[in-house]
Design an enzyme around this catalytic site. Sequence first.
Site, short mmCIF file in Angstrom:
data_model
loop_
_atom_site.label_atom_id
_atom_site.label_comp_id
_atom_site.label_asym_id
_atom_site.label_seq_id
_atom_site.Cartn_x
_atom_site.Cartn_y
_atom_site.Cartn_z
N ASN A 1 -2.66 -14.85 1.24
CA ASN A 1 -3.87 -15.65 1.41
C ASN A 1 -3.99 -16.59 0.21
OD1 ASN A 1 -5.14 -14.26 -0.73
ND2 ASN A 1 -5.95 -12.70 0.65
N GLU B 1 0.82 -1.22 0.00
CA GLU B 1 0.00 0.00 0.00
C GLU B 1 0.85 1.27 0.00
OE1 GLU B 1 -4.44 -0.86 1.72
OE2 GLU B 1 -2.91 -0.33 3.19
N ASP C 1 -16.22 -9.49 11.65
CA ASP C 1 -15.64 -8.56 10.68
C ASP C 1 -14.20 -9.00 10.42
OD1 ASP C 1 -14.65 -6.44 9.24
OD2 ASP C 1 -15.01 -4.92 10.78
N ARG D 1 -14.18 -9.56 16.16
CA ARG D 1 -14.56 -8.22 16.63
C ARG D 1 -14.59 -7.24 15.46
NH1 ARG D 1 -12.72 -11.28 20.45
NH2 ARG D 1 -13.02 -10.78 22.66
N GLY E 1 -6.03 -10.37 8.48
CA GLY E 1 -4.76 -10.79 7.87
C GLY E 1 -3.59 -9.94 8.36
N ASP E 2 -3.84 -8.67 8.60
CA ASP E 2 -2.78 -7.80 9.12
C ASP E 2 -2.44 -8.17 10.57
OD1 ASP E 2 -3.11 -6.47 6.69
OD2 ASP E 2 -4.54 -5.06 7.56
O1 RIB Z 1 -6.26 -5.09 5.54
C1 RIB Z 1 -7.25 -4.21 6.03
C2 RIB Z 1 -6.89 -2.81 5.72
O2 RIB Z 1 -6.86 -2.64 4.32
C3 RIB Z 1 -7.86 -1.78 6.23
O3 RIB Z 1 -7.56 -1.33 7.53
C4 RIB Z 1 -7.78 -0.70 5.17
O4 RIB Z 1 -7.28 0.50 5.63
C5 RIB Z 1 -6.96 -1.28 4.04
O5 RIB Z 1 -5.67 -0.80 4.09
#
Ligand code: RIB
Length: 302
Positions: free
Chosen positions: A183, A139, A244, A283, A249-250
């Site tokens: 993934n 990103e 949700d 959550r 994944g983060d």
């Molecule tokens: O992976 C989830 C994230 O993707 C969100 O928090 C959003 O900001 C995007 O970056």
Amino acid sequence: MSGRILVVGSLNADLVVQTAAFPRPGETVTGGDLSTGAGGKGANQAVAAGRLGGAVSLVGAVGADAHGELLRASVAGAGVDVSTVAVRDDAATGTALITVDAHGENTIVVSPGANGTLAPADLPDSAVAGAAVLGLCLEVPEDVVVDAAQRARASGLTVVLNPSPFRAEARGLLPLVDVLLVNEGEAAALLGVAEDAAPGELRDGFAALGVARAVVTRGADGCVVIDGAAAPVAVPAVRVDAVDTTGAGDAFMGALLLRLADGDSLLDAARFAVGVGAFAASRAGAQASYPTSDALAAFLRR
Ligand code: RIB
């Protein structure tokens, strides 16, 4: 002893609306109340690791606006060093427009804003020198990812890449990566295999791309851990009612970074990360859904 974690990545304000079902192209649907939360893949990784007790630095950029303040406060609140998060006067903070349906699945459109202004010069040598592992996502601009990975490799850090949002050019980054986290959809796109490809097929496909160590997450089916020529190991999921999945994944990535920085094997780190990802999926929100160590322990005892 725990090593320091460096994350170079994005920060986004997540503008979230719940909807019973996603709109089709051209369709308008009415959703629930709008909520604004702290997100962005880089910031999420950093917060996940920081809230679990890791020593973390985040390199990124926000705008000089209310969303930027919200993000810096959320990340700093998790104990993450935000002194290397730049504040730009000439760009808005990144924004993610997110819909979440009744099954906890999401759609996300990101407007990069200040994330797109991040440059190699924003990563100080001192941040690289003191770290054990580097976490990267896609990103932020590709030259930033390449530069960070090269400098980290030269300094002996373990470079972990989550090539999300996925683009085919991610293949060119693989020679710079020690551990790949994808993934099943990203694995399929990278390797040209089915999403439910057998673990051995995944291992052989990654090996052909020069990737010896990888984790493939499979949602409710856990993950597959590939570590060299040994037989891949399927790690079962922690069962959860998904509320949700945004940022789950983060959270997995942050937990993986934490344990790799602690010196764990990739398999042990992934076993730990599965629980953290499940907690996050149970959550609402991204950073808002990440556990402390105590909360995680209570969740896993349920
Ligand atoms: O992976 C989830 C994230 O993707 C969100 O928090 C959003 O900001 C995007 O970056």
